[in-house]
Write a protein that holds these residues in place. Sequence first.
Motif, mmCIF file in Angstrom:
data_model
loop_
_atom_site.group_PDB
_atom_site.id
_atom_site.type_symbol
_atom_site.label_atom_id
_atom_site.label_comp_id
_atom_site.label_asym_id
_atom_site.label_seq_id
_atom_site.Cartn_x
_atom_site.Cartn_y
_atom_site.Cartn_z
ATOM 1 N N ASP A 187 34.342 -52.735 -6.040
ATOM 2 C CA ASP A 187 35.483 -52.286 -6.850
ATOM 3 C C ASP A 187 36.200 -52.695 -6.244
ATOM 4 O OD1 ASP A 187 34.041 -48.997 -6.759
ATOM 5 O OD2 ASP A 187 34.881 -50.408 -8.436
ATOM 6 N N ALA A 206 38.290 -55.013 -1.132
ATOM 7 C CA ALA A 206 37.436 -54.621 -1.641
ATOM 8 C C ALA A 206 36.262 -54.132 -0.074
ATOM 9 C CB ALA A 206 37.045 -54.440 -2.536
ATOM 10 N N PHE A 248 32.021 -53.676 -10.476
ATOM 11 C CA PHE A 248 32.549 -52.602 -10.564
ATOM 12 C C PHE A 248 31.535 -51.362 -10.490
ATOM 13 C CE2 PHE A 248 35.014 -55.452 -11.270
ATOM 14 C CZ PHE A 248 36.554 -55.612 -10.847
ATOM 15 N N THR A 302 41.312 -53.344 -13.149
ATOM 16 C CA THR A 302 41.575 -54.285 -12.211
ATOM 17 C C THR A 302 42.264 -55.580 -13.077
ATOM 18 O OG1 THR A 302 40.687 -53.338 -10.185
ATOM 19 C CG2 THR A 302 41.317 -55.411 -9.938
ATOM 20 N N LEU A 303 41.170 -55.981 -13.703
ATOM 21 C CA LEU A 303 41.494 -57.039 -14.412
ATOM 22 C C LEU A 303 41.765 -57.267 -16.181
ATOM 23 C CD1 LEU A 303 37.983 -58.695 -13.405
ATOM 24 C CD2 LEU A 303 40.027 -59.143 -12.745
ATOM 25 N N PRO A 348 46.366 -58.283 -15.934
ATOM 26 C CA PRO A 348 46.832 -58.401 -14.682
ATOM 27 C C PRO A 348 46.340 -60.288 -14.555
ATOM 28 C CG PRO A 348 44.608 -57.075 -14.007
ATOM 29 C CD PRO A 348 45.271 -57.212 -15.876
ATOM 30 N N LEU A 384 41.204 -61.088 -3.761
ATOM 31 C CA LEU A 384 40.424 -59.209 -3.765
ATOM 32 C C LEU A 384 40.673 -58.776 -2.514
ATOM 33 C CD1 LEU A 384 37.538 -60.599 -5.966
ATOM 34 C CD2 LEU A 384 40.053 -59.508 -6.758
ATOM 35 N N THR A 426 40.596 -54.734 -5.407
ATOM 36 C CA THR A 426 42.147 -54.441 -6.507
ATOM 37 C C THR A 426 42.473 -55.875 -6.002
ATOM 38 O OG1 THR A 426 42.456 -53.603 -4.517
ATOM 39 C CG2 THR A 426 41.727 -51.993 -5.959
ATOM 40 N N LEU A 427 43.274 -55.748 -7.309
ATOM 41 C CA LEU A 427 43.775 -57.542 -6.491
ATOM 42 C C LEU A 427 45.133 -57.510 -5.391
ATOM 43 C CD1 LEU A 427 44.110 -58.588 -10.660
ATOM 44 C CD2 LEU A 427 42.690 -59.910 -8.616
ATOM 45 N N THR A 428 45.378 -58.369 -5.237
ATOM 46 C CA THR A 428 46.297 -58.211 -3.963
ATOM 47 C C THR A 428 47.335 -59.653 -3.728
ATOM 48 O OG1 THR A 428 44.599 -59.095 -1.631
ATOM 49 C CG2 THR A 428 44.340 -57.717 -2.432
ATOM 50 N N THR A 479 44.789 -63.075 -12.575
ATOM 51 C CA THR A 479 44.451 -63.634 -11.544
ATOM 52 C C THR A 479 44.180 -64.739 -11.085
ATOM 53 O OG1 THR A 479 42.738 -64.676 -13.015
ATOM 54 C CG2 THR A 479 42.839 -61.723 -12.592
ATOM 55 N N ARG A 502 38.008 -48.493 -13.502
ATOM 56 C CA ARG A 502 37.772 -49.574 -12.368
ATOM 57 C C ARG A 502 37.545 -50.733 -12.497
ATOM 58 N NH1 ARG A 502 35.083 -46.954 -7.378
ATOM 59 N NH2 ARG A 502 36.221 -44.871 -7.114
#
Length: 122
Positions: free
Chosen positions: A88, A119, A49, A58-59, A110, A117, A90-92, A112, A54
């Motif tokens: 960078d 990015a 990141f 995200t984490l 979040p 991911l 983002t979780l999807t 995992t 960031r």
Amino acid sequence: MCLFQYDDDPEPEERDPAGPLYVPVRPGTSAMVARLFRTPLGARTAVGFTTRGRLTATLGAEQPWIRLSESTLRSLAEPLGAQLVTVDPTLTAPAVTTPSTGSPVSRTGPATHGAGLAARTI
């Protein structure tokens, strides 16, 4: 006639150094170990990141991290089968739900597990 010159434009697949990255880690047997993730298509990737904010977004705030250059992160991850470095992400992943109620589960960070991911990969 075109007013713009494109001779100096970089190719989209050229690797640009990302600079010092905030790299998520986890405790190993004798030291911290960089966490590896999977892309939405299932490829292993190392993650970094550009800002601590960031990484936290995200984490989660409890995620430990270290600062590494992109080239160092790449050289650590390649022997482990991670040919990509994702910057960078983002979780999807969809929201986690409970089996009985179908309502979202409250978590401090979040999820995992099984998350993809999205990015820029370099």
